[in-house]
Design a protein around this motif. Structure first.
Motif, PDB file in Angstrom:
ATOM      1  N   TYR A 150       0.820  -1.214   0.000  1.00 11.73           N
ATOM      2  CA  TYR A 150       0.000   0.000   0.000  1.00 11.73           C
ATOM      3  C   TYR A 150       0.855   1.267   0.000  1.00 11.73           C
ATOM      4  N   ILE A 151       2.036   1.196   0.607  1.00 12.70           N
ATOM      5  CA  ILE A 151       2.932   2.354   0.589  1.00 12.70           C
ATOM      6  C   ILE A 151       3.298   2.725  -0.841  1.00 12.70           C
ATOM      7  N   ASP A 152       3.557   1.711  -1.679  1.00 12.40           N
ATOM      8  CA  ASP A 152       3.896   1.967  -3.082  1.00 12.40           C
ATOM      9  C   ASP A 152       2.768   2.708  -3.788  1.00 12.40           C
ATOM     10  N   GLN A 153       1.523   2.337  -3.497  1.00  7.25           N
ATOM     11  CA  GLN A 153       0.377   3.000  -4.128  1.00  7.25           C
ATOM     12  C   GLN A 153       0.214   4.436  -3.617  1.00  7.25           C
ATOM     13  N   ILE A 154       0.446   4.630  -2.307  1.00  8.82           N
ATOM     14  CA  ILE A 154       0.305   5.968  -1.726  1.00  8.82           C
ATOM     15  C   ILE A 154       1.387   6.900  -2.265  1.00  8.82           C
ATOM     16  N   VAL A 155       2.631   6.414  -2.297  1.00  8.27           N
ATOM     17  CA  VAL A 155       3.766   7.232  -2.729  1.00  8.27           C
ATOM     18  C   VAL A 155       3.629   7.638  -4.193  1.00  8.27           C
ATOM     19  N   ALA A 156       3.027   6.773  -4.998  1.00  6.58           N
ATOM     20  CA  ALA A 156       2.815   7.108  -6.408  1.00  6.58           C
ATOM     21  C   ALA A 156       1.914   8.331  -6.554  1.00  6.58           C
ATOM     22  N   ASN A 164      -9.509   2.170   2.129  1.00  8.41           N
ATOM     23  CA  ASN A 164      -8.944   2.188   0.784  1.00  8.41           C
ATOM     24  C   ASN A 164      -7.787   3.191   0.752  1.00  8.41           C
ATOM     25  N   VAL A 165      -7.093   3.239  -0.381  1.00  9.24           N
ATOM     26  CA  VAL A 165      -5.925   4.115  -0.504  1.00  9.24           C
ATOM     27  C   VAL A 165      -6.327   5.579  -0.369  1.00  9.24           C
ATOM     28  N   GLU A 166      -7.495   5.947  -0.887  1.00  3.07           N
ATOM     29  CA  GLU A 166      -7.954   7.333  -0.777  1.00  3.07           C
ATOM     30  C   GLU A 166      -8.103   7.733   0.690  1.00  3.07           C
ATOM     31  N   GLN A 167      -8.655   6.852   1.500  1.00  2.00           N
ATOM     32  CA  GLN A 167      -8.796   7.143   2.930  1.00  2.00           C
ATOM     33  C   GLN A 167      -7.429   7.146   3.620  1.00  2.00           C
ATOM     34  N   MET A 168      -6.502   6.321   3.153  1.00  2.00           N
ATOM     35  CA  MET A 168      -5.140   6.343   3.692  1.00  2.00           C
ATOM     36  C   MET A 168      -4.506   7.710   3.475  1.00  2.00           C
ATOM     37  N   LEU A 169      -4.763   8.296   2.294  1.00  2.00           N
ATOM     38  CA  LEU A 169      -4.231   9.620   1.981  1.00  2.00           C
ATOM     39  C   LEU A 169      -4.861  10.683   2.879  1.00  2.00           C
ATOM     40  N   GLN A 170      -6.153  10.526   3.176  1.00  2.00           N
ATOM     41  CA  GLN A 170      -6.818  11.462   4.076  1.00  2.00           C
ATOM     42  C   GLN A 170      -6.244  11.350   5.489  1.00  2.00           C
ATOM     43  N   ARG A 171      -6.011  10.115   5.945  1.00  2.00           N
ATOM     44  CA  ARG A 171      -5.449   9.905   7.286  1.00  2.00           C
ATOM     45  C   ARG A 171      -4.007  10.397   7.358  1.00  2.00           C
TER      46      ARG A 171
END
Length: 463
Positions: free
Chosen positions: A389-395, A423-430
């Protein structure tokens, strides 16, 4: 000499001279202040053994031992003054206040003598020690392993200026270029590759300092470069003309005439960093002991609720990008990720009935006190994620990598304010909350986050 060896020598030096200072104080106190004969009593022997440990602990809380190689004589002097003052007051109120005295003047004399003996015995050897280190650095012995980022005329100018000033503190291991054309440092420094491969270059080399020398046309790449470097435990210095881009996040330092700016990547004072780690260990150890009956009860409930192991372990990314195995009580049925990594949701059928309760109350996280004890996690810090998931967030948002500069936590500001991400979108919000914590972290904020987490546990309001 290696970092560990320097630290060990300074600790040993501090211990020996603190013992000598206490022995001298005890002798003068008996003979001069109390007018009694000196006797090597049990109290004297125990004090000579254990009082130095107190002084070393105070120095540790100050951050004296974090990076001995970078200490200056002025910095050591200021640290020693404050430590001696704090230690003298503590020892007086803890060990000397209940002494039988003739008059209060004996108290005043004891405090003055204690301060003077420790200050003198401690300061001289410490200054000599630092002077030797500084002298070795200035002679090019055991200099800071340094990487130059940039291969243009700007980088050549910086290197030549340092050489003209006979500056030998930096031991340049090579340079990386930015645009594939500028390699003007070739012949002066080894070429290690392009900045696109900076992370790999940092991983393959022991680097203590990075100097970024960019032309004005290359400033757009500065943030990307800083993100790649920032998760490493290195000192970053840039040229003055990049200050406008990073206004407020740098401090100026003058390196023997060569003006560079050091990026202040850590805003938590050193004494708070060391105190934070001490509290992590102390609180986790106490929690494990006190909560042992609860651990056993929860283990039995998890085991009885569904088939499978009691604990769930998973590889996560921690401090400086290192992997570790996070421990939780199992909250899902066995085989929940047989089709690959999947984030959970509030209505996830993979979660066991007891698992829903454990997640809402955060009780599933309690085994992570062990992760804290062994140094993989902290009580408070950004929640650790999987590399997948880090790879997806960092992208999407490279700044996420800044979170790897600190130990991940059992709880976090993002966890308190946002909860589990589905989901990744919520990870970005957090992530926004966790970045906010990173830029403003203090011991006081940690306690505030822990208080909110305790309220969530009792209310069962976790998301």
């Amino acid at each position: 000499m290696r970092k560990f060896q320097l630290t060990f020598l300074l600790v040993l030096l501090d211990w020996i001279f603190a013992a000598m200072a206490w022995a001298t104080f005890f002798y003068l106190r008996k003979l001069v202040i109390e007018n009694e004969p000196f006797v090597a009593s049990k109290t004297f022997i125990l004090g000579t053994i254990f009082i130095p440990a107190l002084w070393v602990f105070i120095y540790y809380l100050q951050g004296t031992y974090i990076n001995v190689k970078r200490l200056s004589r002025f910095k050591m002097l200021s640290l020693h003054v404050s430590a001696t003052l704090i230690g003298t007051i503590f020892i007086f109120f803890t060990f000397l206040l209940d002494d039988d005295i003739v008059g209060y003047q004996q108290y005043y004399r004891s405090v003055i003598v204690l301060f003077a003996t420790h200050f003198t015995f401690g300061l001289v050897p410490r200054l000599v020690f630092i002077t030797v280190i500084v002298s070795r650095l200035h002679r090019g012995i055991n200099g800071f392993k340094t990487l130059m980022v940039g291969g243009s005329e700007k980088a050549v100018t910086v290197l030549e200026e340092l050489q003209q000033l006979n500056h030998k503190d930096n031991d340049f291991i090579g340079f990386v270029n930015i645009n594939g054309v500028d390699k003007k440092l070739e012949g002066q420094l080894p070429y290690l590759g392009h900045a696109d491969h900076l992370e790999q270059i940092l991983a393959n080399n022991v680097i203590e300092e990075v100097i970024i020398a960019l032309d004005s046309t290359e400033h757009v790449k500065l943030q990307s470069i800083l993100t790649k470097i920032d998760e490493r435990n290195v000192v970053i210095k840039i040229l003055p003309d990049t200050y406008d881009i990073l206004s407020g996040s740098v401090k100026t330092t003058n390196i023997k005439g060569a003006l560079l700016m050091e990026i202040a990547t850590e805003n938590m004072p050193i004494w708070q960093q060391t105190l934070k780690r001490f509290l992590d260990v102390a609180i986790s150890l106490i929690a494990i002991i006190i909560l042992l009956p609860l651990y056993i009860i929860l283990a039995l409930i998890v085991k009885a609720s569904s088939t499978g192991p009691i604990f769930f372990t998973q590889e996560r990314i921690g401090l400086n990008g290192k992997t570790f195995q996070i421990i939780k009580y199992r909250t899902m049925f066995v085989g929940a990720e047989k089709n690959g990594p999947q984030l959970s949701s509030s209505s996830d059928p993979r979660i066991t009935p007891i698992g829903k309760f454990l997640r809402k109350t955060r009780l599933d996280e309690f085994p992570q006190f062990y992760n804290v004890l062994v140094g993989e996690m902290s009580l408070v810090g950004p929640r650790p994620e999987r590399q997948f998931y880090i790879d997806q967030i960092v992208a999407i948002e490279p700044q996420y990598l800044h979170l790897n500069k600190v130990r991940p936590g059992i709880t976090s500001w993002g966890q308190v304010k946002y909860g589990y991400a589905e989901n990744v979108e919520q990870m970005l919000q957090r992530m926004k909350y966790d970045l906010l914590y990173l830029k403003n972290r203090t011991i006081a904020l940690d306690f505030k986050i822990m208080l909110y987490t305790i309220l969530i546990i009792f209310k069962g309001a976790g998301k």
